[in-house]
Design a protein around this motif. Structure first.
Motif, mmCIF file in Angstrom:
data_model
loop_
_atom_site.group_PDB
_atom_site.id
_atom_site.type_symbol
_atom_site.label_atom_id
_atom_site.label_comp_id
_atom_site.label_asym_id
_atom_site.label_seq_id
_atom_site.Cartn_x
_atom_site.Cartn_y
_atom_site.Cartn_z
ATOM 1 N N TYR A 65 48.844 11.588 46.887
ATOM 2 C CA TYR A 65 48.600 10.536 45.907
ATOM 3 C C TYR A 65 49.226 9.202 46.315
ATOM 4 O O TYR A 65 48.851 8.160 45.787
ATOM 5 C CB TYR A 65 49.133 10.970 44.533
ATOM 6 N N LEU A 66 50.177 9.223 47.243
ATOM 7 C CA LEU A 66 50.775 7.988 47.723
ATOM 8 C C LEU A 66 50.008 7.396 48.904
ATOM 9 O O LEU A 66 50.181 6.217 49.229
ATOM 10 C CB LEU A 66 52.232 8.237 48.137
ATOM 11 N N GLN A 67 49.157 8.202 49.537
ATOM 12 C CA GLN A 67 48.423 7.758 50.722
ATOM 13 C C GLN A 67 47.593 6.494 50.480
ATOM 14 O O GLN A 67 47.626 5.567 51.291
ATOM 15 C CB GLN A 67 47.517 8.900 51.216
ATOM 16 N N PRO A 68 46.847 6.385 49.367
ATOM 17 C CA PRO A 68 46.021 5.177 49.164
ATOM 18 C C PRO A 68 46.832 3.892 48.960
ATOM 19 O O PRO A 68 46.276 2.805 49.051
ATOM 20 C CB PRO A 68 45.216 5.509 47.896
ATOM 21 N N VAL A 69 48.120 4.006 48.669
ATOM 22 C CA VAL A 69 48.927 2.801 48.432
ATOM 23 C C VAL A 69 49.931 2.592 49.572
ATOM 24 O O VAL A 69 50.966 1.940 49.374
ATOM 25 C CB VAL A 69 49.664 2.888 47.076
ATOM 26 N N LYS A 70 49.612 3.109 50.759
ATOM 27 C CA LYS A 70 50.561 3.014 51.869
ATOM 28 C C LYS A 70 50.807 1.566 52.290
ATOM 29 O O LYS A 70 51.899 1.223 52.760
ATOM 30 C CB LYS A 70 50.072 3.851 53.052
ATOM 31 N N GLY A 71 49.797 0.680 52.131
ATOM 32 C CA GLY A 71 49.989 -0.725 52.459
ATOM 33 C C GLY A 71 51.029 -1.364 51.567
ATOM 34 O O GLY A 71 51.930 -2.095 52.026
ATOM 35 N N ARG A 72 50.928 -1.091 50.269
ATOM 36 C CA ARG A 72 51.918 -1.607 49.327
ATOM 37 C C ARG A 72 53.296 -0.999 49.593
ATOM 38 O O ARG A 72 54.319 -1.661 49.408
ATOM 39 C CB ARG A 72 51.476 -1.303 47.894
ATOM 40 N N LEU A 73 53.310 0.268 50.032
ATOM 41 C CA LEU A 73 54.586 0.908 50.343
ATOM 42 C C LEU A 73 55.268 0.204 51.511
ATOM 43 O O LEU A 73 56.496 0.038 51.521
ATOM 44 C CB LEU A 73 54.366 2.382 50.677
#
Length: 581
Positions: free
Chosen positions: A15-23
């Motif tokens: 579930y964190l994969q799609p927001v890796k850029g923000r991470l």
């Protein structure tokens, strides 16, 4: 055990994969913020040493200005990190909420019969909110804390290794304690969430039945159950909280010891002339700063216990499989559909069979009237046709196709059902009539409502089809809701329609006026009409009488009506006698 942990981590990062850029942006901002936190005490140290050495005022002012700039930048970064951390958490957990809701909607009716709406709200939203609270600060506080710890300890080993050793021992023991007790409150927190779900389920259930509760004097009973549920939630919540704060209490004790030792060593070194007054302040300041990440780690251990209980409960739901397995077929013959039940048996539970070896067939376009006492199995037949449940044995075919071989979407596209209860959704009248499908034109909607007698009601609304309706159906009368349900189904132009007590909420005059419109709308489809009023069945082709889950009678309506000894003829005579009386 290790494999389960790896699965949990994999499930989380899915579930964190799609927001890796923000991470990545969040991590860079976090490193910058940590660096600024480490710089400010150095500026203060330099300020103190300069003042102690009676340095020039301009130098002190420059250091003060630099301190102010660094502090402001650090505060701005802190706000940005908090905002982005919450943004990442909500994006990730909203995907989880969507997956949970979609999965629950696809589970069979046996599952939904066991779960109250209140419990499902707690599962889909409450548990995930706990996870969101953890995710939102996980990177900010966990990773940030470790980076800050590494920076402080690294500098201290360069500056003064004895004090660095004390700090390292404090840090290592604190983290060790938290790791050791990290799961201490998970089971208790899971029990707390279950108690809250039970409370919400009770409240939802009683509010939904408020008329019965008030009319039958059930308020004291409901309040008694409410107080018991609240007590259960209080006791489980207190136990969970006491177990979750163990890591924090342990770090408070360790921090007190560490500060005492560092101050004693620092003062000793200052009195010996081995460190300056600014350096002594730096020791104290870094020790204080060391406690912040340790305390944050302790808080996150508490949040982790809540989040882990939520993860367990969420994975429990996602691991459930529906009893209804979809087929691969999506083709059903065009036009009205034939219906065939072949030796169908069914039970809601193993101890009580509802249907026993039901066999009958309908030709395309035929209408079947289904009658029988309450509990005879009428509604169960309709539920099986829509695959809300699996049969225990036997085969059901529509259009000659075994419904088990069909995709559910293909079946629902051709089979419609009008139930006694009508659910309204928060949206416009148009959206509610079409169930948010944009492919139905306003002309079709108005033409259908005209036939069913709803057009005059729509014309009186302030915005016509654009009128906003509230969820639940409170804005409709019982009769309007029945007409609403008929309109909703016939707008889909079904090839097979099931009418479950279509006139149960209509008066005799409205039913008579409506019958012609329903007949017209059913010209191009096969129909099964479940009814208590025999007047509803005047235009059906065949009659089936059910009794205790068995077919007592099945045949042409006219032939059964003329056969004095038939069950249907007896019911007709009883019905006429009641009308005359």
């Amino acid at each position: 055990m290790q494999q389960n942990k790896q699965l949990s981590i994999f499930w989380l990062f899915r579930y964190l994969q799609p927001v890796k850029g923000r991470l990545a942006i969040l991590l860079s901002m976090l490193l910058s913020s940590t660096a600024l936190q480490l710089i400010n005490p150095q500026i203060v140290k330099q300020f103190i040493d300069t003042a102690d050495a009676k340095g020039v005022v301009s130098g002190l002012l420059s250091l003060a200005g630099l301190y102010l700039v660094v502090a402001v930048c650090n505060q701005l970064l802190t706000v940005a990190v908090s905002y982005l951390g919450n943004d990442v958490a909500w994006r990730a957990t909203n995907r989880l909420r969507a997956d949970l809701l979609q999965h629950c909607l696809r589970l069979d009716m046996r599952f939904h019969n066991l779960k109250t709406p209140g419990e499902m709200i707690e599962r889909v939203d409450g548990d995930v909110t706990n996870m969101s609270n953890f995710f939102s600060m996980f990177i900010v506080q966990i990773i940030g804390s470790f980076v800050l710890l590494a920076g402080i300890l690294g500098y201290m080993f360069v500056t003064n290794w004895p004090i660095a050793v004390v700090m390292t021992l404090f840090t290592g023991i604190s983290i060790g304690v938290m790791v050791y007790v990290r799961d201490l409150g998970v089971n208790a927190t899971q029990a707390e969430r279950q108690a809250k779900a039970a409370l919400l389920g009770l409240i939802e259930e009683r509010i939904a039945g408020i008329e019965d509760v008030q009319a039958n004097g059930g308020v004291p009973y409901v309040m008694n159950r409410f107080h018991r549920a609240m007590r259960s939630l209080f006791l489980t919540g207190r136990k969970a909280w006491m177990l979750r704060v163990v890591p924090w209490n342990a770090t408070v004790v360790l921090f007190t010891i560490a500060v005492t030792v560092v101050l004693m060593l620092g003062v000793y070194l200052y009195l010996k002339g081995q460190v300056t007054l600014g350096t002594l302040f730096l020791f104290y300041q870094y020790t204080q700063m060391l406690n912040d990440p340790i305390e944050q780690l302790g808080n996150q251990v508490q949040e982790f216990q809540k989040a882990k209980s939520g993860m367990r409960r969420s994975r429990e739901i996602l691991s459930m499989q529906s009893e209804i397995m979809e087929g691969e077929g999506d083709t059903i013959p065009a036009g009205a559909l034939s219906v065939e039940f072949e030796q169908v048996s069914f039970s809601y539970n193993k101890d009580s069979r509802v249907l026993h070896n039901i066999s009958f067939s309908l030709k395309p376009g035929e209408r079947l009237g289904l009658i029988g006492r309450t509990g005879s199995g009428k509604t169960s037949i309709s539920r099986l046709l829509l695959r809300m449940y699996n049969t225990d044995s036997g085969v059901i075919r529509v259009g000659g196709v075994d419904i088990r071989t069909l995709k559910l979407e293909a079946l629902y596209r051709r089979v419609g059902m009008v139930t006694q209860d009508v659910q309204l959704f928060d949206g416009t009248l148009r959206d509610n009539l079409t169930l948010f499908y944009s492919g139905v034109s306003d002309q079709d909607i108005l033409a259908t409502t005209e036939k069913l007698g709803l057009r005059s009601w729509i014309d009186e609304l302030p915005n016509g089809l654009d009128t906003h309706l509230s969820a639940g159906g409170g804005s409709l009368s019982a009769g309007e809701a029945q007409l609403f349900a008929l309109t909703r189904v016939f707008l889909t132009k079904p090839s097979l329609v099931i009418l479950d007590e279509p006139s149960s909420r209509l008066d005799a005059a409205t039913e008579a006026a409506l019958q012609g419109a329903v007949d017209q709308l059913m010209e191009q489809c096969t129909a099964i009409v479940i009814a208590h009023r025999l007047s509803t069945l005047e235009r059906v082709d065949k009659i089936m009488v059910l009794g205790q889950g068995r077919i007592l009678e099945f045949g042409e309506r006219g032939a059964l009506a003329q056969e004095p000894s038939s069950h249907f003829a007896q019911l007709l005579r009883t019905d006429r006698q009641e009308e005359l009386a």
